[in-house]
Design a protein around this motif. Structure first.
Motif, PDB file in Angstrom:
ATOM      1  N   ASP A   1      58.696 -73.249  66.991  1.00 19.78           N
ATOM      2  CA  ASP A   1      59.857 -72.507  66.507  1.00 19.78           C
ATOM      3  C   ASP A   1      60.193 -71.403  67.514  1.00 19.78           C
ATOM      4  O   ASP A   1      59.391 -70.481  67.694  1.00 19.78           O
ATOM      5  N   PRO A   2      61.347 -71.447  68.170  1.00 12.45           N
ATOM      6  CA  PRO A   2      61.663 -70.423  69.173  1.00 12.45           C
ATOM      7  C   PRO A   2      61.801 -69.025  68.587  1.00 12.45           C
ATOM      8  O   PRO A   2      61.684 -68.038  69.313  1.00 12.45           O
ATOM      9  N   LEU A   3      62.039 -68.918  67.277  1.00  8.82           N
ATOM     10  CA  LEU A   3      62.168 -67.607  66.646  1.00  8.82           C
ATOM     11  C   LEU A   3      60.820 -67.017  66.234  1.00  8.82           C
ATOM     12  O   LEU A   3      60.722 -65.817  65.983  1.00  8.82           O
ATOM     13  N   ASP A   4      59.790 -67.844  66.177  1.00  9.20           N
ATOM     14  CA  ASP A   4      58.465 -67.404  65.734  1.00  9.20           C
ATOM     15  C   ASP A   4      57.443 -68.390  66.295  1.00  9.20           C
ATOM     16  O   ASP A   4      56.955 -69.274  65.597  1.00  9.20           O
TER      17      ASP A   4
ATOM     18  N   MET B   1      49.319 -58.256  63.508  1.00  7.63           N
ATOM     19  CA  MET B   1      49.186 -56.815  63.717  1.00  7.63           C
ATOM     20  C   MET B   1      49.505 -56.398  65.148  1.00  7.63           C
ATOM     21  O   MET B   1      50.116 -55.357  65.377  1.00  7.63           O
ATOM     22  N   ARG B   2      49.093 -57.208  66.121  1.00  8.28           N
ATOM     23  CA  ARG B   2      49.260 -56.811  67.520  1.00  8.28           C
ATOM     24  C   ARG B   2      50.524 -57.352  68.171  1.00  8.28           C
ATOM     25  O   ARG B   2      51.002 -56.807  69.167  1.00  8.28           O
ATOM     26  N   LEU B   3      51.085 -58.432  67.601  1.00 10.06           N
ATOM     27  CA  LEU B   3      52.193 -59.100  68.272  1.00 10.06           C
ATOM     28  C   LEU B   3      53.452 -59.222  67.425  1.00 10.06           C
ATOM     29  O   LEU B   3      54.554 -59.322  67.987  1.00 10.06           O
ATOM     30  N   GLY B   4      53.309 -59.249  66.118  1.00 10.48           N
ATOM     31  CA  GLY B   4      54.477 -59.504  65.280  1.00 10.48           C
ATOM     32  C   GLY B   4      55.011 -60.908  65.525  1.00 10.48           C
ATOM     33  O   GLY B   4      54.258 -61.838  65.800  1.00 10.48           O
ATOM     34  N   ARG B   5      56.316 -61.066  65.432  1.00  8.81           N
ATOM     35  CA  ARG B   5      56.932 -62.363  65.715  1.00  8.81           C
ATOM     36  C   ARG B   5      57.151 -62.499  67.217  1.00  8.81           C
ATOM     37  O   ARG B   5      57.790 -61.661  67.839  1.00  8.81           O
ATOM     38  N   VAL B   6      56.638 -63.557  67.779  1.00  6.11           N
ATOM     39  CA  VAL B   6      56.742 -63.816  69.220  1.00  6.11           C
ATOM     40  C   VAL B   6      57.877 -64.808  69.463  1.00  6.11           C
ATOM     41  O   VAL B   6      57.857 -65.927  68.938  1.00  6.11           O
ATOM     42  N   ARG B   7      58.839 -64.411  70.250  1.00  2.03           N
ATOM     43  CA  ARG B   7      59.965 -65.288  70.541  1.00  2.03           C
ATOM     44  C   ARG B   7      59.652 -66.202  71.725  1.00  2.03           C
ATOM     45  O   ARG B   7      58.986 -65.795  72.689  1.00  2.03           O
ATOM     46  N   LEU B   8      60.108 -67.437  71.646  1.00  4.92           N
ATOM     47  CA  LEU B   8      60.031 -68.375  72.766  1.00  4.92           C
ATOM     48  C   LEU B   8      61.385 -68.374  73.454  1.00  4.92           C
ATOM     49  O   LEU B   8      62.397 -68.771  72.861  1.00  4.92           O
ATOM     50  N   LEU B   9      61.430 -67.899  74.687  1.00  5.59           N
ATOM     51  CA  LEU B   9      62.677 -67.850  75.442  1.00  5.59           C
ATOM     52  C   LEU B   9      62.826 -69.118  76.277  1.00  5.59           C
ATOM     53  O   LEU B   9      61.830 -69.711  76.697  1.00  5.59           O
ATOM     54  N   PRO B  10      64.052 -69.549  76.545  1.00  5.21           N
ATOM     55  CA  PRO B  10      64.258 -70.767  77.333  1.00  5.21           C
ATOM     56  C   PRO B  10      63.788 -70.592  78.773  1.00  5.21           C
ATOM     57  O   PRO B  10      63.595 -69.471  79.244  1.00  5.21           O
ATOM     58  N   TYR B  11      63.601 -71.716  79.451  1.00  7.17           N
ATOM     59  CA  TYR B  11      63.167 -71.663  80.854  1.00  7.17           C
ATOM     60  C   TYR B  11      64.212 -70.958  81.713  1.00  7.17           C
ATOM     61  O   TYR B  11      65.407 -71.259  81.636  1.00  7.17           O
ATOM     62  N   ILE B  12      63.745 -70.020  82.508  1.00  5.07           N
ATOM     63  CA  ILE B  12      64.563 -69.325  83.493  1.00  5.07           C
ATOM     64  C   ILE B  12      63.742 -69.265  84.771  1.00  5.07           C
ATOM     65  O   ILE B  12      62.536 -68.984  84.745  1.00  5.07           O
ATOM     66  N   GLN B  13      64.360 -69.517  85.895  1.00  2.00           N
ATOM     67  CA  GLN B  13      63.629 -69.540  87.163  1.00  2.00           C
ATOM     68  C   GLN B  13      62.949 -68.198  87.424  1.00  2.00           C
ATOM     69  O   GLN B  13      63.566 -67.138  87.237  1.00  2.00           O
ATOM     70  N   PRO B  14      61.682 -68.201  87.848  1.00  2.00           N
ATOM     71  CA  PRO B  14      60.974 -66.951  88.136  1.00  2.00           C
ATOM     72  C   PRO B  14      61.755 -66.057  89.095  1.00  2.00           C
ATOM     73  O   PRO B  14      62.302 -66.521  90.097  1.00  2.00           O
ATOM     74  N   GLY B  15      61.813 -64.773  88.753  1.00  3.28           N
ATOM     75  CA  GLY B  15      62.516 -63.813  89.587  1.00  3.28           C
ATOM     76  C   GLY B  15      64.000 -63.682  89.298  1.00  3.28           C
ATOM     77  O   GLY B  15      64.649 -62.765  89.788  1.00  3.28           O
ATOM     78  N   ASP B  16      64.547 -64.591  88.513  1.00  2.04           N
ATOM     79  CA  ASP B  16      65.976 -64.537  88.179  1.00  2.04           C
ATOM     80  C   ASP B  16      66.232 -63.333  87.272  1.00  2.04           C
ATOM     81  O   ASP B  16      65.568 -63.188  86.235  1.00  2.04           O
ATOM     82  N   PRO B  17      67.211 -62.476  87.603  1.00  2.30           N
ATOM     83  CA  PRO B  17      67.530 -61.333  86.730  1.00  2.30           C
ATOM     84  C   PRO B  17      67.913 -61.746  85.314  1.00  2.30           C
ATOM     85  O   PRO B  17      67.837 -60.930  84.393  1.00  2.30           O
TER      86      PRO B  17
END
Length: 214
Positions: free
Chosen positions: A111-114, A125-141
């Motif tokens: 689930d990209p939202l969780d 407790m330490r992370l909450g909901r972790v989002r999965l972000l789409p692939y972006i090339q390393p270093g890309d702003p």
């Protein structure tokens, strides 16, 4: 010993600990921490977590100018976005290419939202909901833009096919959060297809009411 010197040494010590335990390898990963004067200490580009030199860390002033040390990691837009959007909740940022979190990011059912299932209280407790972000090339702003789009609501994300990023008020807390994320990803893969008993919505609500959002 000055505060800046202590922070440099702690950053390198914690980075080496993560490297020694196989959480990152080669010249992968990057780490940064807020200095007492509002600047940043950042791991240099192409550096190895196992051999960081405190004297060669990249140093930024409070205005975001590189003022000392080696050239910084190319992932500075990613780090900057967390500091900008998380405010006082971001005193450090850790980004790794840790195996279990990367593997989890490739699975279509995540689930990209969780992205992390509620297997243990400490991931909540330490992370909450972790989002999965789409692939972006390393270093890309655009990576920084994707974090800004979260409006500071998440302390941790996983970059698809790339790796996790965790921010926290202190350097130690950011490292502990990263370790928790990787362990939870490992547990997720270990229990995949075995119908694990997860925390209930009531248990999760109680944790959030007691400990707040990270």
């Amino acid at each position: 010993m000055s505060t800046d010197v202590k922070l440099r040494e702690m950053l390198c010590t914690l980075a080496a600990s993560m490297y020694d335990r196989g959480l990152t390898c080669g010249a992968s990963g990057n780490i940064s921490a807020r200095t007492e004067d509002g600047g940043l200490l950042v791991s240099p580009t192409g550096s190895c977590f196992g051999r960081l030199d405190p004297a060669r860390l990249s140093r930024f002033d409070a205005e975001g100018r590189h003022v000392d040390g080696d050239a910084p990691t190319k992932e500075m837009p990613l780090h900057a976005a967390f500091y900008e959007t998380r405010g006082s909740k971001a005193g450090a940022v850790v980004h790794l290419h840790s195996s279990h979190a990367v593997a989890l990011s490739m699975l279509p059912e995540v689930d990209p939202l969780d992205a992390l299932p509620p297997l243990t209280p400490y991931s909540i407790m330490r992370l909450g909901r972790v989002r999965l972000l789409p692939y972006i090339q390393p270093g890309d702003p655009a990576m920084g833009d994707a974090v800004r789009d979260l409006d500071g609501q998440h302390c941790a994300v996983i970059l698809a096919n790339h790796g996790p990023v965790v921010s926290a008020p202190s350097l130690e807390a950011a490292v502990y959060g990263m370790e928790e994320l990787e362990e939870t990803a490992k547990l997720t893969l270990m229990t995949q297809g075995r119908n694990p008993r997860m925390l209930t919505s009531e248990q999760i609500a109680s944790l959030r009411a007691t400990f707040g959002d990270p």
